[in-house]
Design a protein around this motif. Structure first.
Motif, PDB file in Angstrom:
ATOM      1  N   ARG A  38       0.845  -1.206   0.000  1.00 53.03           N
ATOM      2  CA  ARG A  38       0.000   0.000   0.000  1.00 53.03           C
ATOM      3  C   ARG A  38       0.873   1.246   0.000  1.00 53.03           C
ATOM      4  O   ARG A  38       1.491   1.556   1.023  1.00 53.03           O
ATOM      5  CB  ARG A  38      -0.936  -0.031   1.219  1.00 53.03           C
ATOM      6  N   PRO A  39       0.957   2.010  -1.076  1.00 52.64           N
ATOM      7  CA  PRO A  39       0.298   1.724  -2.357  1.00 52.64           C
ATOM      8  C   PRO A  39       1.164   0.945  -3.337  1.00 52.64           C
ATOM      9  O   PRO A  39       0.684   0.477  -4.358  1.00 52.64           O
ATOM     10  CB  PRO A  39       0.053   3.130  -2.907  1.00 52.64           C
ATOM     11  N   ASP A  40       2.458   0.797  -3.018  1.00 54.80           N
ATOM     12  CA  ASP A  40       3.385   0.137  -3.937  1.00 54.80           C
ATOM     13  C   ASP A  40       4.622  -0.276  -3.146  1.00 54.80           C
ATOM     14  O   ASP A  40       5.035   0.451  -2.235  1.00 54.80           O
ATOM     15  CB  ASP A  40       3.792   1.103  -5.061  1.00 54.80           C
ATOM     16  N   PRO A  41       5.214  -1.429  -3.450  1.00 51.32           N
ATOM     17  CA  PRO A  41       6.415  -1.832  -2.706  1.00 51.32           C
ATOM     18  C   PRO A  41       7.532  -0.787  -2.731  1.00 51.32           C
ATOM     19  O   PRO A  41       8.307  -0.684  -1.774  1.00 51.32           O
ATOM     20  CB  PRO A  41       6.852  -3.115  -3.443  1.00 51.32           C
ATOM     21  N   ALA A  42       7.594   0.016  -3.800  1.00 51.15           N
ATOM     22  CA  ALA A  42       8.652   1.028  -3.890  1.00 51.15           C
ATOM     23  C   ALA A  42       8.354   2.273  -3.073  1.00 51.15           C
ATOM     24  O   ALA A  42       9.223   3.130  -2.915  1.00 51.15           O
ATOM     25  CB  ALA A  42       8.859   1.421  -5.351  1.00 51.15           C
ATOM     26  N   ALA A  43       7.120   2.374  -2.553  1.00 48.50           N
ATOM     27  CA  ALA A  43       6.747   3.585  -1.809  1.00 48.50           C
ATOM     28  C   ALA A  43       5.909   3.255  -0.584  1.00 48.50           C
ATOM     29  O   ALA A  43       5.148   4.085  -0.103  1.00 48.50           O
ATOM     30  CB  ALA A  43       5.977   4.538  -2.725  1.00 48.50           C
ATOM     31  N   ALA A  44       6.065   2.039  -0.045  1.00 47.34           N
ATOM     32  CA  ALA A  44       5.216   1.600   1.054  1.00 47.34           C
ATOM     33  C   ALA A  44       5.629   2.165   2.407  1.00 47.34           C
ATOM     34  O   ALA A  44       4.887   2.059   3.368  1.00 47.34           O
ATOM     35  CB  ALA A  44       5.200   0.071   1.127  1.00 47.34           C
ATOM     36  N   ALA A  45       6.812   2.739   2.483  1.00 43.01           N
ATOM     37  CA  ALA A  45       7.300   3.257   3.760  1.00 43.01           C
ATOM     38  C   ALA A  45       7.229   4.779   3.804  1.00 43.01           C
ATOM     39  O   ALA A  45       8.001   5.429   4.496  1.00 43.01           O
ATOM     40  CB  ALA A  45       8.730   2.793   4.005  1.00 43.01           C
ATOM     41  N   PHE A  46       6.267   5.353   3.007  1.00 45.65           N
ATOM     42  CA  PHE A  46       6.039   6.794   2.938  1.00 45.65           C
ATOM     43  C   PHE A  46       7.088   7.500   2.085  1.00 45.65           C
ATOM     44  O   PHE A  46       6.801   8.524   1.505  1.00 45.65           O
ATOM     45  CB  PHE A  46       5.938   7.422   4.330  1.00 45.65           C
ATOM     46  N   ARG A  47       8.310   6.962   2.006  1.00 43.94           N
ATOM     47  CA  ARG A  47       9.291   7.491   1.063  1.00 43.94           C
ATOM     48  C   ARG A  47       8.971   6.953  -0.339  1.00 43.94           C
ATOM     49  O   ARG A  47       8.492   5.840  -0.491  1.00 43.94           O
ATOM     50  CB  ARG A  47      10.703   7.032   1.428  1.00 43.94           C
ATOM     51  N   THR A  48       9.294   7.749  -1.330  1.00 45.79           N
ATOM     52  CA  THR A  48       9.208   7.270  -2.706  1.00 45.79           C
ATOM     53  C   THR A  48      10.640   7.077  -3.230  1.00 45.79           C
ATOM     54  O   THR A  48      11.606   7.476  -2.563  1.00 45.79           O
ATOM     55  CB  THR A  48       8.482   8.299  -3.604  1.00 45.79           C
ATOM     56  N   PRO A  49      10.806   6.485  -4.414  1.00 41.17           N
ATOM     57  CA  PRO A  49      12.165   6.350  -4.968  1.00 41.17           C
ATOM     58  C   PRO A  49      12.830   7.691  -5.281  1.00 41.17           C
ATOM     59  O   PRO A  49      14.031   7.735  -5.523  1.00 41.17           O
ATOM     60  CB  PRO A  49      11.937   5.540  -6.247  1.00 41.17           C
ATOM     61  N   LEU A  50      12.044   8.782  -5.303  1.00 37.16           N
ATOM     62  CA  LEU A  50      12.613  10.105  -5.530  1.00 37.16           C
ATOM     63  C   LEU A  50      12.976  10.717  -4.180  1.00 37.16           C
ATOM     64  O   LEU A  50      12.094  11.028  -3.372  1.00 37.16           O
ATOM     65  CB  LEU A  50      11.598  11.009  -6.247  1.00 37.16           C
ATOM     66  N   PRO A  51      14.262  10.886  -3.872  1.00 29.76           N
ATOM     67  CA  PRO A  51      14.649  11.454  -2.571  1.00 29.76           C
ATOM     68  C   PRO A  51      13.974  12.796  -2.315  1.00 29.76           C
ATOM     69  O   PRO A  51      13.845  13.641  -3.203  1.00 29.76           O
ATOM     70  CB  PRO A  51      16.169  11.616  -2.713  1.00 29.76           C
ATOM     71  N   GLY A  52      13.502  12.957  -1.078  1.00 28.98           N
ATOM     72  CA  GLY A  52      12.848  14.194  -0.688  1.00 28.98           C
ATOM     73  C   GLY A  52      11.365  14.245  -0.986  1.00 28.98           C
ATOM     74  O   GLY A  52      10.703  15.234  -0.659  1.00 28.98           O
ATOM     75  N   TYR A  53      10.818  13.172  -1.607  1.00 28.70           N
ATOM     76  CA  TYR A  53       9.398  13.142  -1.968  1.00 28.70           C
ATOM     77  C   TYR A  53       8.714  12.016  -1.195  1.00 28.70           C
ATOM     78  O   TYR A  53       9.136  10.859  -1.271  1.00 28.70           O
ATOM     79  CB  TYR A  53       9.244  12.927  -3.466  1.00 28.70           C
ATOM     80  N   TYR A  54       7.644  12.353  -0.460  1.00 28.14           N
ATOM     81  CA  TYR A  54       6.992  11.423   0.456  1.00 28.14           C
ATOM     82  C   TYR A  54       5.480  11.378   0.199  1.00 28.14           C
ATOM     83  O   TYR A  54       4.898  12.335  -0.300  1.00 28.14           O
ATOM     84  CB  TYR A  54       7.214  11.851   1.914  1.00 28.14           C
TER      85      TYR A  54
END
Length: 551
Positions: free
Chosen positions: A493-509
């Motif tokens: 939720r919503p994606d394994p790459a962004a499940a910890a509130f961080r996204t793959p783009l540094p500084g973007y949550y």
């Protein structure tokens, strides 16, 4: 340049802003709509009649959010709705109220065995709710690392630092008795009808209790996984009273206004009519946002409370982030088609239910039209094949009984949450004729149990998922920003790459309802996301000797 920008002024965006501002950051919230609140809004739809437009009750708002942001001081005022009336055909009913002995007698009329089983069932659900509440307090990646550390004695491969609090939560989870773990797995995978069938025999009670398993979800009580939605709604409380529901004085829009006051008290700035076109990227990290009018606002941190299709799709250029094309494609497949409509009625007087015709405490609680599991299943079947429910499930309250300021003296407002109303109709679009037909079906159904109510209606507002999408900015019009099913929970939720509130783009949550433990007016995802941002800022400052960058 500001410290942080939050995209979206729904309740989660406002909670995130309040936590960041409380920590001393300069925060700007950007909302595309003229009003704050998202799906948590109130309006005077007709002169003198005020409605909670979409969301209508409060239970899941996390106690830590209430206390840490001092929301009571800023205007939070929840009136408990301590009973539930389930009208039945032929003038019968099931009435559950705050007094357990009276509730026992009401249920015993249908099944003495069920009346005796209810206390143990509620105790088990309280245990499950407490377990989920504890799991809610941990970011999903950290919790997975802590559990992995216990199971395989090494979580180093996850590259996640585990706090003492989260390690304690993991120990609590893994040390549960086998029977409790079995119940937990059942609640993630079973249908609510099957789960409740382990406890009760009467269709009336099973249907009444299963109502919470379909709220806002394109599920039937007989759909595998619906038991989790039941559990999700058992995690709430009001003033420490477990499983209590409350009505905010002034409607749920007043909840958003309260959180906004808390954020502003710490210095946050909230701008409406400020749609964000995309996240600004510089040197491989988020550097602010570009507004729809072309203006650029710079910030060290950007948080988005919008749904995945927006946060991980529309706002990002896939070329700006690692694996961006796949991330955007997965976000587009996120299951968030709405299935619920809202019918708000202004009425000339209190409705008279055939089962309990006189005014009484039953009118100050919830009233649910779901007389049997087959009834709800057939309502679901209508939607499954692309139509709205001709005899719908209705969950309603009379807000003006709890807060007389919601309507002129002697008159009332009736708030009906209705399923099923699919986002897409097989017969075409939701034109005015379809909306009116849906509203007529709701009124006909109410009249079966409250004869004459059709003659009491002064005004009617009919809202369906495309309206929720247009007004609240939620793609698909799903009130939870996405289905609450196992394929869209925890690290998914919503994606394994962004499940910890961080996204793959540094500084973007991310901080909205589509993140971990989202769904409902809780503020929990935003709180965890904001704490993650603050942890990252502290880590960066420590590593860089001050002035460092977030991950």
């Amino acid at each position: 340049m500001t410290d942080a920008i939050v995209v979206g002024a729904g309740h989660n965006g406002l909670v995130a802003a309040a936590y960041l501002a409380r920590a001393g950051l300069d925060v700007v919230v950007l909302e595309s709509s003229p009003e704050i609140g998202g799906a948590t809004r109130s309006e005077e739809a007709f002169p003198g009649f005020r409605f909670s437009v979409f969301s209508y009750l409060v239970s899941l708002l996390r106690p830590e959010v209430i206390h840490e942001l001092d929301l009571v001081r800023h205007g939070l005022f929840l009136v408990p709705t301590a009973s539930t009336l389930n009208p039945l055909p032929g003038g019968d009913c099931l009435f559950r109220e705050a007094d357990p002995q009276r509730t026992y007698r009401h249920i015993a009329r249908h099944s003495r065995r069920d009346a005796e089983a209810l206390f143990e069932y509620k105790l088990e659900m309280r245990r499950m709710g407490h377990l989920m509440y504890r799991l809610q307090r941990a970011a999903p990646d950290e919790l997975a690392a802590a559990i992995g550390d216990r199971v395989v004695e090494s979580a180093e491969h996850l590259d996640v630092e585990v706090s003492a609090e989260v390690a304690d939560i993991a120990r609590y989870f893994l040390d549960l008795p086998p029977a409790r773990l079995r119940s937990f797995v059942q609640m993630l995978t079973m249908s609510s009808a099957d789960f409740l069938g382990q406890w009760f025999e009467s269709d009336v009670l099973k249907s009444a209790l299963s109502s919470s398993s379909i709220i806002g979800s394109m599920l039937s009580p007989r759909t595998p996984g619906s038991a989790y939605v039941l559990l999700h709604h058992y995690m709430g409380e009001v003033d420490g009273v477990y499983r209590e529901w409350g009505f905010q004085k002034g409607g749920t829009g007043a909840v958003a206004a309260t959180i906004a006051r808390a954020a502003r008290s710490h210095g946050a700035e909230i701008r409406t009519q400020s749609p964000v076109a995309r996240v600004l990227v510089s040197d491989g990290r988020a550097a602010g946002v570009v507004l729809a009018n072309g203006d650029e606002l710079r910030a060290a941190v950007v948080m988005s409370s919008a749904a995945p299709q927006i946060s991980l799709g529309r706002l990002l250029d896939p070329g700006d982030i690692p694996g961006g094309a796949g991330l955007v494609e997965r976000a587009a497949r996120w299951q968030s088609g709405g299935c619920a409509g809202k019918v708000n009625l202004a009425i000339s007087g209190l409705p008279r239910f055939e089962c309990m015709p006189e005014p009484g405490p039953h009118l100050s609680g919830g009233i649910t039209i779901a007389p049997g599991l087959d009834y709800v299943d057939r309502a679901y079947d209508d939607a499954k094949y692309g139509g709205f429910s001709e005899r719908p499930f209705i969950d309603m309250i009379i807000p003006s009984v709890l807060d007389p300021d919601m309507a002129p003296p002697g008159k009332h407002v009736l708030s009906c949450f209705v399923q099923y109303a699919p986002y897409e109709l097989a017969a075409g679009s939701w034109d005015e004729g379809q909306r009116e037909a849906f509203g007529d079906a709701v009124v006909r159904t109410l009249a079966e149990y409250a004869p004459g109510i059709e003659d009491q209606i002064l005004h009617r507002q009919v809202l369906v998922p495309p309206d929720i999408e247009a007004i609240a900015g939620i793609p698909g019009g799903n009130i939870f920003h996405g289905e609450l099913r196992l394929s869209q929970l925890f690290l998914l939720r919503p994606d394994p790459a962004a499940a910890a509130f961080r996204t793959p783009l540094p500084g973007y949550y991310l901080c909205g309802s589509s993140t971990q433990f989202g769904g409902g007016i809780s503020g929990g995802p935003a709180r965890l996301a904001a704490l993650r941002v603050l942890d990252d800022l502290r880590t960066a400052d420590t590593a860089g000797g001050g002035g460092g960058e977030t991950r």
